[in-house]
Design an enzyme around this catalytic site. Structure first.
Site, PDB file in Angstrom:
ATOM      1  N   ARG A  56       0.953  -0.984  -0.102  1.00 48.79           N
ATOM      2  CA  ARG A  56       0.004   0.073   0.045  1.00 48.79           C
ATOM      3  C   ARG A  56       0.904   1.166  -0.059  1.00 48.79           C
ATOM      4  NH1 ARG A  56      -2.448   0.250   4.828  1.00 48.79           N
ATOM      5  NH2 ARG A  56      -3.528  -1.575   4.530  1.00 48.79           N
ATOM      6  N   TYR A 109     -12.019  22.408 -10.255  1.00 52.06           N
ATOM      7  CA  TYR A 109     -12.655  21.320 -10.906  1.00 52.06           C
ATOM      8  C   TYR A 109     -14.041  20.879 -10.111  1.00 52.06           C
ATOM      9  CZ  TYR A 109     -12.191  16.413 -12.434  1.00 52.06           C
ATOM     10  OH  TYR A 109     -12.568  15.111 -12.986  1.00 52.06           O
ATOM     11  N   ASP A 181      -3.794  22.884  -7.760  1.00 52.44           N
ATOM     12  CA  ASP A 181      -4.109  21.648  -8.609  1.00 52.44           C
ATOM     13  C   ASP A 181      -3.437  22.420 -10.058  1.00 52.44           C
ATOM     14  OD1 ASP A 181      -5.105  20.282 -11.126  1.00 52.44           O
ATOM     15  OD2 ASP A 181      -7.173  19.934  -9.864  1.00 52.44           O
ATOM     16  N   LYS A 206      -4.044  12.846 -17.021  1.00 49.86           N
ATOM     17  CA  LYS A 206      -4.254  13.800 -18.007  1.00 49.86           C
ATOM     18  C   LYS A 206      -3.230  13.814 -19.039  1.00 49.86           C
ATOM     19  CE  LYS A 206      -8.378  14.352 -16.448  1.00 49.86           C
ATOM     20  NZ  LYS A 206      -8.460  15.454 -15.496  1.00 49.86           N
TER      21      LYS A 206
HETATM   22  C1  LIG Z   1      -9.478  15.535 -14.255  1.00 46.17           C
HETATM   23  C2  LIG Z   1      -9.072  16.367 -13.252  1.00 46.17           C
HETATM   24  C3  LIG Z   1      -8.865  16.122 -12.090  1.00 46.17           C
HETATM   25  C4  LIG Z   1      -9.248  14.609 -11.409  1.00 46.17           C
HETATM   26  O1  LIG Z   1      -8.387  13.391 -11.899  1.00 46.17           O
HETATM   27  P1  LIG Z   1      -8.867  12.144 -11.952  1.00 46.17           P
HETATM   28  O2  LIG Z   1      -7.617  11.482 -12.095  1.00 46.17           O
HETATM   29  O3  LIG Z   1      -9.991  11.903 -13.379  1.00 46.17           O
HETATM   30  O4  LIG Z   1      -9.608  11.819 -10.395  1.00 46.17           O
HETATM   31  C5  LIG Z   1      -8.311  17.017 -10.904  1.00 46.17           C
HETATM   32  N1  LIG Z   1      -8.262  18.361 -11.665  1.00 46.17           N
HETATM   33  C6  LIG Z   1      -8.571  18.659 -12.886  1.00 46.17           C
HETATM   34  C7  LIG Z   1      -7.930  20.046 -13.131  1.00 46.17           C
HETATM   35  C8  LIG Z   1      -8.805  17.599 -13.777  1.00 46.17           C
HETATM   36  O5  LIG Z   1      -9.053  17.979 -14.868  1.00 46.17           O
END
Ligand SMILES: *Cc1c(COP(=O)(O)O)cnc(C)c1O
Length: 387
Positions: A56, A109, A181, A206
């Protein structure tokens, strides 16, 4: 020798050692590591994170990805998690407890807004959503019980770029932590920790994974916040899968060349779209029409290939007609893969009233297809709308 970013992307997180060494770290899939002697077990349990050596926490594959991300972000350490959202929830829970107050940018988000309104409300943590253009004005929203300022820049959907240095300065003056973020920029275009932000978060799902085939999150922290964030992510148990960490590491190898192509095509399309009568405004950080463009120009090393357009027509059928007419841009959540995508946005669902003024907003993820083909696709789709 300090190496430049392209070299880091090629060299980081690779096996060290002599003898027969594979280019890539082997995929180590394990829940359990075994020892013959208790002393060896005790020594291993103290490394690398002072937590029991168990799957983990990660395996050498996880650590290779984390090491690479920490180097790229200029971080004390990075922590891989099961998704971008799990990374964000671990960070929020690391800093907040009952009775605390949290400041979150209104362009956040959307699932993060839900985490605040559902989970955090239940924990008696109050969230105030602030204007992405607030800058130094954030100081007026700070209360004695405010524990964290959460940023996302550019923001989701409308790409408002925040004045990060001004917000960090206000947070430091008040003794409050900051987390951002950083998914849009990737560590190649912006490194928040170098600008005084305590924690940088990526949905590696992404651009970092880059092929729309894995869910992965990563948190990068400074030395002061590492223990709290590591503990929270361990407590949540949302560890990253081994295949996913390997795909994240593989994605990093080509991140720069992919991002350059996403950016170049994105800018060509954004500038072309800005000149079309069916488009009221292009929300792309590299264009002056984007709120906070001056901050982007001052702080970022480039643009990514994700942006939005605001349609001129307020007729809901226009948005539908445009999206349905696109052929190469498939409708889909997420972004950062090699393929182009389109998604309707709904900024009017946000807290602050100024979003009501926007016309229909459509987000474009510009993929690695031929730029001219993508332009022709947009052209034929726009031709179906009233001018
Ligand atoms: C997609 C996204 C997330 C979340 O990521 P996941 O891997 O889908 O949980 C967080 N912040 C932004 C800006 C995003 O585009």
């Amino acid at each position: 020798m300090t190496r430049r970013i392209a070299s880091t992307l090629a060299q980081t997180g690779r096996p060290h050692g002599s003898g027969i060494t594979s280019v890539n770290p082997p995929l180590v899939r394990a829940s359990t590591f075994v020892f013959d002697k208790l002393e060896d077990f005790e020594i291993a349990s103290k490394t690398p994170f002072d937590v029991p050596f168990y799957g983990r926490v990660g395996t050498p594959t996880t650590f290779a990805f984390e090491e690479a991300m920490a180097e790229l972000e200029g971080a004390h350490r990075s922590i891989a998690t099961s998704s971008g959202v799990s990374a964000i929830s671990a960070v929020l829970l690391a800093f907040l407890q009952q009775g605390d107050h949290l400041l979150v940018v209104d362009t956040v988000y959307e699932p993060v807004r839900r985490f605040c309104s559902r989970m955090l409300t239940r924990m008696d943590v109050e969230t105030t959503f602030y204007d992405p253009a607030i800058g130094a004005g954030i100081a007026d929203l700070i209360r004695p019980e405010t524990k964290l300022i959460y940023l996302e820049s550019p923001g989701s959907g409308t790409f408002d770029v925040q004045d990060i240095p001004a917000i960090v300065a206000a947070a430091k003056a008040a003794g409050i932590h900051t987390a951002i973020d950083n998914t849009w920029a990737t560590p190649l275009l912006y490194r928040p920790l170098e600008h005084g932000v305590d924690v940088s978060i990526h949905a590696a799902t992404k651009y970092i994974v880059g092929h729309s085939d894995a869910m992965l999150g990563v948190i990068s922290t400074n030395a002061e916040t590492y223990d709290a964030v590591r503990r929270a992510s361990q407590d949540l148990g949302a560890c990253a899968g081994i295949e996913e960490c390997n795909l994240g590491l593989r994605g990093l190898r080509t991140l720069q060349v992919r991002l350059e192509r996403h950016a170049a095509t994105g800018l060509v399309l954004a500038e072309w779209l800005a000149a079309q009568p069916q488009i009221a405004r292009v929300l792309h950080p590299a264009l002056p029409s984007c709120p906070g463009h001056a901050h982007w120009k001052r702080d970022f090393d480039g643009a990514a290939g994700l942006f939005s357009v605001e349609l001129t027509s307020r007729d809901p059928q226009a948005k539908r007609a445009f999206i349905d007419a696109l052929e190469m841009f498939k409708i889909g959540f997420s972004w950062g893969g090699y393929e182009s995508l389109v998604l309707p946005m709904n900024p009017a669902a946000r807290e602050l009233s100024r979003w009501q003024e926007l016309g229909p907003v459509v987000r474009l993820q510009v993929g690695l297809e031929d730029p001219q083909d993508l332009l022709e696709d947009l052209q034929q789709a726009l031709a179906k709308l009233p001018g």
